[in-house]
Scaffold this active site. Structure first.
Site, PDB file in Angstrom:
ATOM      1  N   ASP A  83      21.455  -3.422  -6.256  1.00 44.63           N
ATOM      2  CA  ASP A  83      23.105  -3.769  -6.280  1.00 44.63           C
ATOM      3  C   ASP A  83      23.725  -2.484  -5.660  1.00 44.63           C
ATOM      4  OD1 ASP A  83      22.279  -1.495  -8.234  1.00 44.63           O
ATOM      5  OD2 ASP A  83      23.392  -2.387  -9.880  1.00 44.63           O
ATOM      6  N   ARG A  85       0.678  -1.087  -0.045  1.00 48.97           N
ATOM      7  CA  ARG A  85      -0.123   0.170   0.139  1.00 48.97           C
ATOM      8  C   ARG A  85       0.822   1.324   0.130  1.00 48.97           C
ATOM      9  NH1 ARG A  85      -5.018  -2.018   4.020  1.00 48.97           N
ATOM     10  NH2 ARG A  85      -5.398  -3.888   2.980  1.00 48.97           N
TER      11      ARG A  85
END
Length: 695
Positions: A289, A207
């Site tokens: 990453d 949400r």
């Protein structure tokens, strides 16, 4: 008129308490005269609530804003600002006997923190949001920090013309005291025209947001969701259901984190062909990453069943940035940013990891709970009109003894003079030539004026969240530089300070905070190109933690200006971790300090005090983990043989303690504190080094 300069979106025209009375919050109590709750509940007309205190307000229940025309000006709070703890705040209209909705309207809330946590919650009984707007219209929420809710963090439901801007919506409690079990959501949005822009969602299960078109009798839900950053959602970013609504998703930045479900990485999932969506310029960084490298997926970032709109739905506009620029702006200015508490700093550091840090939490206790907040400097306001005497005295058309001038418009800009002052507080006050200078080696602290002119100073504040101040080494202005102070005659010339004939008052002095302020008269001034010693040696407990200290000065116009903290000494280099005596070398003297404290419990010490005794890993125990870390540091500098010679010189029983503690650690054991007796698996260890099999 916008609610204030910088108010944007659907709620920008909220009037708030403009033209009304002023209520001063003078304590941190749950209720009673001077409390925030009392200020809300006793409102009878337009009102502006200002704060004379900063800190955590521990609520026993929620606060409900039901009267219209109210401004809660959190930017007036001194020091670390104000956090609501234990309960939520709800802006809520009412329903009359005929089931007619009576909307609460024209509400402005700025620069507050809402962190209820789980201390008062119970399944099916009290499952609060942190901040809620329901059955209301013309509401502006600006620069708030909301977190640690049991339900959604910040929702606007059944409401029209609402803006939530520049706010942090973070760390909903995931598996807490909600009757449905795992919950912990960001926002529900419904009811009319609603703008969410330049907000940060972080570490909520889902949400982020959840717009709804739930009632055909209400205005069509239309949401302008623009320039927001969503980090580390759990199950989903945002989603809708069987809803008729119009949604703009423009130039937002989604960044997946450690808890993000790899199978649900769309910016939004819709489930109804009557959900009309416009999207453009959104960036999604899904690879976790550690590098911010989002890409524009276009319509590929919106999934499910919906109807595309190539045109942005017309909702009261906002200044729209690119997603990349919005990310930078949000990271700089979002939340209750006048003073970033440890919670907000920690969450922002997770976001800055770009996918590698952060977590869904079940309780605030997992992340340290509510941090203490500095009290701060509170200028005198004689007429109680919300504007301090110093400020009014600096403005020709204001009078510090006339409370009615708060509602005048002396500069004819359309805002009252009180509103002008409130707006000024949100812009950083400046003291460009003033710094707090700290000697790395001696720990001396100085207040310095590097400018070419004298600079009037009426108070100062120094804080150290890690507890790195030594109050016994402080030289207060009140005692040493004030002409009425007990040591003034011995101090010779007021070093760097002139006109110090006004009484000063030491407000508080501890390992965490030192602050003083003048009590009458005109304070004092720092001489040009000079420095005032605020401490002798050791005023700062020298450590590598050079981001810990913060400082501010009270200016002659009543504003408080943050000032830079500068460090000198030690050849211009930060002290090395393990240099416990701050002499610039990691040597046998530091080993001696570590050895003298090995095995000690420093749970009652400040983090800096514990470090200076040898606690390298921050757990306030000086144990085998710290030994291994110190060995690594020392060996890297001097070599293994040099460290081995240190260990062989250790007299018993210290040597046995170190050897046993380290052996257990390296053997995968968890007995890291050496006490009179510890059990670890099937082995009992005695302090003298003897061991025997256990049953």
């Amino acid at each position: 008129m916008p609610a204030f300069p910088g108010a944007e979106g659907a709620g920008k025209f909220a009037i708030g308490g403009r033209g009304g009375d002023v209520y001063h919050v003078t304590n941190l109590d749950d209720s009673g005269p001077g409390s925030l709750r009392h200020g809300v509940e006793t409102q009878t007309g337009p009102r502006t609530i200002v704060f004379d205190v900063g800190g955590n307000i521990e609520l026993e229940s929620g606060i409900y804003v039901e009267n219209s025309y109210l401004t809660i000006a959190g930017q007036t709070a001194p020091g670390g600002g104000v956090t609501l703890k234990g309960g939520h705040l709800q802006v809520a209209g009412t329903v009359d006997a005929l089931d007619n909705v009576v909307y609460t309207h024209d509400i402005v809330i700025r620069y507050l923190r809402f962190r209820p946590g789980d201390i008062n919650t119970a399944p099916g009984v009290y499952e609060p949001d942190s901040l809620t707007v329901v059955r209301s219209r013309d509401v502006m929420v600006d620069h708030v920090s909301a977190s640690w809710s049991t339900d959604e963090v910040l929702s606007t439901t059944l409401s029209d013309n609402v803006t939530v801007q520049w706010s942090m919506i973070t760390e909903a409690l995931h598996n807490s005291n909600h009757e449905k079990g795992n919950h912990g959501y960001g926002s529900i949005i419904s009811g009319g025209d609603i703008t969410f822009h330049h907000n940060l969602y972080a570490s909520n299960r889902s949400r982020n947001p959840r717009p709804q078109g739930i009632d055909p009798n209400l205005p069509l839900t239309r949401v302008d969701f623009v320039n927001n950053v969503i980090y580390n959602p759990g199950g989903r970013y945002g989603y809708g259901g069987d809803d008729f609504m119009e949604l703009n998703f423009v130039n937002n930045y989604g960044i997946s984190g450690p808890d993000t479900n790899s199978g649900n990485q769309d910016l939004f999932f819709a489930a109804d062909v009557e959900t009309l969506i416009h999207q453009s310029g959104n960036l999604m960084d899904l690879n976790r990453d550690g590098t911010l490298n989002g890409v524009d997926l276009g319509w590929g970032g919106i999934s499910g069943t919906f109807t595309q709109s190539e045109t942005r739905f017309a909702i009261e506009p906002t200044v729209t940035q690119s997603a990349a620029d919005a990310y930078a702006s949000v990271m700089t200015a979002v939340g209750a940013s006048k003073y970033r508490d440890d919670v907000d700093q920690r969450i922002l550091s997770y976001v800055a990891s770009h996918g590698t840090a952060g977590a869904l939490i079940d309780s605030q206790d997992e992340v340290g709970g509510w941090p203490a907040l500095p009290m701060g400097l509170t200028p005198v306001d004689t007429d109680q009109d919300g504007m301090p005497d110093l400020y009014e005295s600096s403005i020709a058309y204001l009078d510090p003894t006339n409370a009615e001038d708060r509602n005048s418009d002396g500069d004819s800009n359309g805002y009252t003079d009180l509103e002008d002052y409130l707006a000024l507080l949100t812009s950083p006050a400046e003291a460009p030539s003033i710094t707090l200078d700290v000697d790395r080696n001696s720990g001396e602290v100085l207040l310095r004026n590097s400018g070419q002119s004298d600079f009037e100073v009426l108070g100062y504040h120094v804080s150290s969240p890690l507890g790195g101040l030594a109050p016994g080494s402080w030289k207060s202005v009140a005692d040493n530089y004030d002409s009425d102070g007990p040591n003034a005659a011995d101090s010779g010339a007021f070093i760097g300070l002139v006109d110090a004939d006004a009484p000063w008052n030491l407000l508080q002095s501890s390992e965490y905070i030192v602050e003083e302020v003048f009590t009458s008269g005109d304070g004092g001034a720092l001489l040009a190109r000079s420095a005032l010693p605020l401490s002798v040696s050791g005023g700062w407990m020298a450590s590598p933690s050079e981001t810990d200290l913060s400082a501010a000065v009270l200016l002659s116009n009543g504003l408080v200006a943050s000032i830079p903290v500068r460090y000198f000494g030690n050849g211009g280099n930060t002290l090395e971790l393990g240099d416990f005596n701050a002499d610039g070398e990691i040597d046998p003297d530091d080993w001696a300090i570590f050895l003298a404290n090995f095995g000690a419990d420093h749970s009652s010490s400040t983090p800096i005090e514990a470090y200076l005794a040898g606690d390298l890993d921050g757990d306030r125990d000086i144990d085998a983990l710290d030994f291994v870390q110190f060995r690594s540091i020392y060996t890297a500098i001097h070599g293994p043989a040099a460290f081995q010679s240190l260990v062989t010189m250790v007299p018993e029983p210290g040597g046995a303690k170190l050897v046993l503690g380290t052996a257990l650690l390296l053997g995968g054991r968890q007995c890291l504190r050496v006490r009179r007796r510890h059990r670890c698996g099937r082995r009992a260890v005695r302090a003298g080094g003897n061991s025997r099999s256990g049953r």
